[in-house]
Design a protein around this motif. Structure first.
Motif, PDB file in Angstrom:
ATOM      1  N   GLY A   1      -8.754  -3.920   5.229  1.00 41.70           N
ATOM      2  CA  GLY A   1      -9.980  -3.976   6.010  1.00 41.70           C
ATOM      3  C   GLY A   1     -10.786  -5.225   5.713  1.00 41.70           C
ATOM      4  N   TRP A   2     -11.760  -5.462   6.574  1.00 36.55           N
ATOM      5  CA  TRP A   2     -12.684  -6.578   6.377  1.00 36.55           C
ATOM      6  C   TRP A   2     -14.111  -6.045   6.317  1.00 36.55           C
ATOM      7  CZ3 TRP A   2     -11.258 -11.461   5.220  1.00 36.55           C
ATOM      8  CH2 TRP A   2      -9.946 -11.833   5.494  1.00 36.55           C
ATOM      9  N   VAL A   3     -14.889  -6.620   5.391  1.00 41.93           N
ATOM     10  CA  VAL A   3     -16.274  -6.214   5.169  1.00 41.93           C
ATOM     11  C   VAL A   3     -17.144  -7.475   5.194  1.00 41.93           C
ATOM     12  CG1 VAL A   3     -17.892  -5.171   3.542  1.00 41.93           C
ATOM     13  CG2 VAL A   3     -15.584  -4.214   3.803  1.00 41.93           C
ATOM     14  N   ARG A   4     -18.214  -7.400   5.951  1.00 46.39           N
ATOM     15  CA  ARG A   4     -19.118  -8.543   6.064  1.00 46.39           C
ATOM     16  C   ARG A   4     -20.358  -8.319   5.212  1.00 46.39           C
ATOM     17  NH1 ARG A   4     -21.403 -10.244  11.960  1.00 46.39           N
ATOM     18  NH2 ARG A   4     -22.591  -8.297  11.760  1.00 46.39           N
TER      19      ARG A   4
ATOM     20  N   SER B   1       0.658  -3.229  12.864  1.00 44.63           N
ATOM     21  CA  SER B   1      -0.510  -3.911  13.441  1.00 44.63           C
ATOM     22  C   SER B   1      -1.488  -2.965  14.143  1.00 44.63           C
ATOM     23  CB  SER B   1      -0.088  -5.037  14.392  1.00 44.63           C
ATOM     24  OG  SER B   1       0.505  -6.085  13.646  1.00 44.63           O
ATOM     25  N   ASP B   2      -1.436  -1.675  13.831  1.00 45.36           N
ATOM     26  CA  ASP B   2      -2.444  -0.740  14.334  1.00 45.36           C
ATOM     27  C   ASP B   2      -3.789  -1.169  13.758  1.00 45.36           C
ATOM     28  OD1 ASP B   2      -3.011   2.859  13.899  1.00 45.36           O
ATOM     29  OD2 ASP B   2      -3.949   1.375  15.218  1.00 45.36           O
ATOM     30  N   SER B   3      -4.775  -1.414  14.620  1.00 49.11           N
ATOM     31  CA  SER B   3      -6.073  -1.884  14.146  1.00 49.11           C
ATOM     32  C   SER B   3      -7.204  -1.041  14.713  1.00 49.11           C
ATOM     33  CB  SER B   3      -6.277  -3.362  14.497  1.00 49.11           C
ATOM     34  OG  SER B   3      -6.161  -3.562  15.881  1.00 49.11           O
ATOM     35  N   ARG B   4      -8.259  -0.927  13.927  1.00 51.44           N
ATOM     36  CA  ARG B   4      -9.462  -0.190  14.321  1.00 51.44           C
ATOM     37  C   ARG B   4     -10.658  -1.095  14.056  1.00 51.44           C
ATOM     38  NH1 ARG B   4      -7.337   5.170  13.123  1.00 51.44           N
ATOM     39  NH2 ARG B   4      -5.068   4.876  13.393  1.00 51.44           N
TER      40      ARG B   4
ATOM     41  N   GLN C   1     -15.828  -9.139  19.199  1.00 57.57           N
ATOM     42  CA  GLN C   1     -16.456 -10.306  18.565  1.00 57.57           C
ATOM     43  C   GLN C   1     -15.481 -10.995  17.608  1.00 57.57           C
ATOM     44  OE1 GLN C   1     -19.608 -10.892  19.751  1.00 57.57           O
ATOM     45  NE2 GLN C   1     -19.066  -9.074  20.966  1.00 57.57           N
ATOM     46  N   VAL C   2     -14.595 -10.222  17.007  1.00 61.53           N
ATOM     47  CA  VAL C   2     -13.614 -10.745  16.062  1.00 61.53           C
ATOM     48  C   VAL C   2     -12.258 -10.110  16.352  1.00 61.53           C
ATOM     49  CG1 VAL C   2     -15.281 -11.166  14.208  1.00 61.53           C
ATOM     50  CG2 VAL C   2     -14.138  -8.943  14.368  1.00 61.53           C
ATOM     51  N   THR C   3     -11.213 -10.718  15.801  1.00 63.27           N
ATOM     52  CA  THR C   3      -9.859 -10.180  15.930  1.00 63.27           C
ATOM     53  C   THR C   3      -9.224 -10.105  14.555  1.00 63.27           C
ATOM     54  OG1 THR C   3      -9.586 -11.157  18.125  1.00 63.27           O
ATOM     55  CG2 THR C   3      -7.586 -10.460  16.975  1.00 63.27           C
ATOM     56  N   ILE C   4      -8.681  -8.931  14.249  1.00 65.65           N
ATOM     57  CA  ILE C   4      -7.953  -8.745  12.992  1.00 65.65           C
ATOM     58  C   ILE C   4      -6.468  -8.705  13.315  1.00 65.65           C
ATOM     59  CG2 ILE C   4      -7.566  -7.189  11.053  1.00 65.65           C
ATOM     60  CD1 ILE C   4     -10.441  -6.182  11.434  1.00 65.65           C
TER      61      ILE C   4
ATOM     62  N   PRO D   1      -6.864   5.011   7.122  1.00 64.79           N
ATOM     63  CA  PRO D   1      -7.922   4.380   7.930  1.00 64.79           C
ATOM     64  C   PRO D   1      -9.316   4.946   7.689  1.00 64.79           C
ATOM     65  CG  PRO D   1      -6.480   5.744   9.282  1.00 64.79           C
ATOM     66  CD  PRO D   1      -5.824   5.618   7.938  1.00 64.79           C
ATOM     67  N   ARG D   2      -9.410   6.180   7.210  1.00 64.28           N
ATOM     68  CA  ARG D   2     -10.725   6.761   6.917  1.00 64.28           C
ATOM     69  C   ARG D   2     -10.864   7.019   5.422  1.00 64.28           C
ATOM     70  NH1 ARG D   2     -11.769  10.555  12.311  1.00 64.28           N
ATOM     71  NH2 ARG D   2     -11.217   8.888  13.775  1.00 64.28           N
ATOM     72  N   GLY D   3     -10.421   6.035   4.653  1.00 65.48           N
ATOM     73  CA  GLY D   3     -10.466   6.162   3.208  1.00 65.48           C
ATOM     74  C   GLY D   3     -11.415   5.171   2.566  1.00 65.48           C
ATOM     75  N   PHE D   4     -11.293   5.072   1.253  1.00 63.69           N
ATOM     76  CA  PHE D   4     -12.129   4.178   0.482  1.00 63.69           C
ATOM     77  C   PHE D   4     -11.371   2.885   0.208  1.00 63.69           C
ATOM     78  CE2 PHE D   4      -9.604   5.021  -3.251  1.00 63.69           C
ATOM     79  CZ  PHE D   4      -9.163   6.331  -3.062  1.00 63.69           C
TER      80      PHE D   4
END
Lengths: 112, 119
Positions: free
Chosen positions: B35-38, B56-59, B67-70, B102-105
């Motif tokens: 993941g990415w964190v701003r 490449s499943d992305s959320r 606005q961005v692409t992962i 995907p819904r983890g820490f």
């Protein structure tokens, strides 16, 4: 504006106990999503402190503990030490945001 | 232990494109979500999105979708965060971090990439 609200700051003397609240709603904490906590020291990347409401990763002192009740969660630090001075963030997920993650607003802990 | 190594600081002008990277091991790449964190200057953490490099499943966070692409490149075990047209408001520290679901820490974090955008 985050959906998880934390107090901007808490403070305590060395050796004291402080708690940080993380208030959510029925679409995030209240719907059963786990709450996790991170510590961010000045100038450093965040570090996982508590996961799945109350579990500590290996190496995290047992002075740190987490709890969850209803739509809120809490992080407690007992035996406060100078090196605990940092920013702390809770994190969960939210159904109103299509299940994406959310961080709390963050709390600055100051050791007096 | 999982290691995430991010690319170096970037200084760009408004309107330019940018792609920053997060390199990990082949095992991590095929096992974890990344993941990415701003973190904008003086502000808190913001969950941006995650990708499972295996397929490449992305959320994305709804506020940042579009606005961005992962993306991910399996051949070099690297995940990317990219912008097609930067704004001054994109100035921030960006962290990549790993999670097992995907819904983890986020259990492991990169060192951060500082992106500065001027007008």
């Amino acid at each position: 504006q985050s959906v998880l609200t934390q107090p901007p700051s808490v403070s305590g003397a060395p050796g004291q106990r402080v708690t940080i609240s993380c208030t959510g709603s029925s679409s995030n904490i209240g719907t059963g999503y786990y709450v996790h906590w991170y510590q961010q020291l000045p100038g450093a990347a965040p570090k996982l402190l508590i996961y799945d409401n109350y579990n500590r990763p290996s190496g995290v002192p047992d002075r740190f503990s987490g709890s969850k009740s209803g739509t809120s969660a809490s992080l407690a630090i007992t035996g406060l030490q100078a090196e605990d001075e940092a920013d702390y963030y809770c994190q969960s997920h939210d159904d109103r945001l299509s299940g994406s993650g959310v961080f709390g607003t963050g709390t600055k802990v100051t050791v007096l | 232990e999982v290691q995430l190594v991010q690319s170096g600081a970037e200084v760009k002008e408004s309107g330019e494109s940018l792609k920053i990277s997060c390199k990990t091991s082949r095992h991590t790449f095929s096992t974890y979500w990344i993941g990415w964190v701003r973190q904008m200057p003086g502000k808190g953490l913001e969950w941006m999105g995650i990708i499972y490099p295996g397929d490449s499943d992305s959320r994305y966070s709804p506020s940042l979708r579009g606005q961005v692409t992962i993306s991910a490149d399996r051949s070099i075990s690297t995940v990317f965060l990219q912008w097609s047209s930067l704004k001054v408001s994109d100035t921030a520290m960006y962290y990549c971090a790993s999670t097992t679901e995907p819904r983890g820490f986020f259990d492991y974090w990169g060192q951060g990439t500082l992106v500065t955008v001027s007008s």
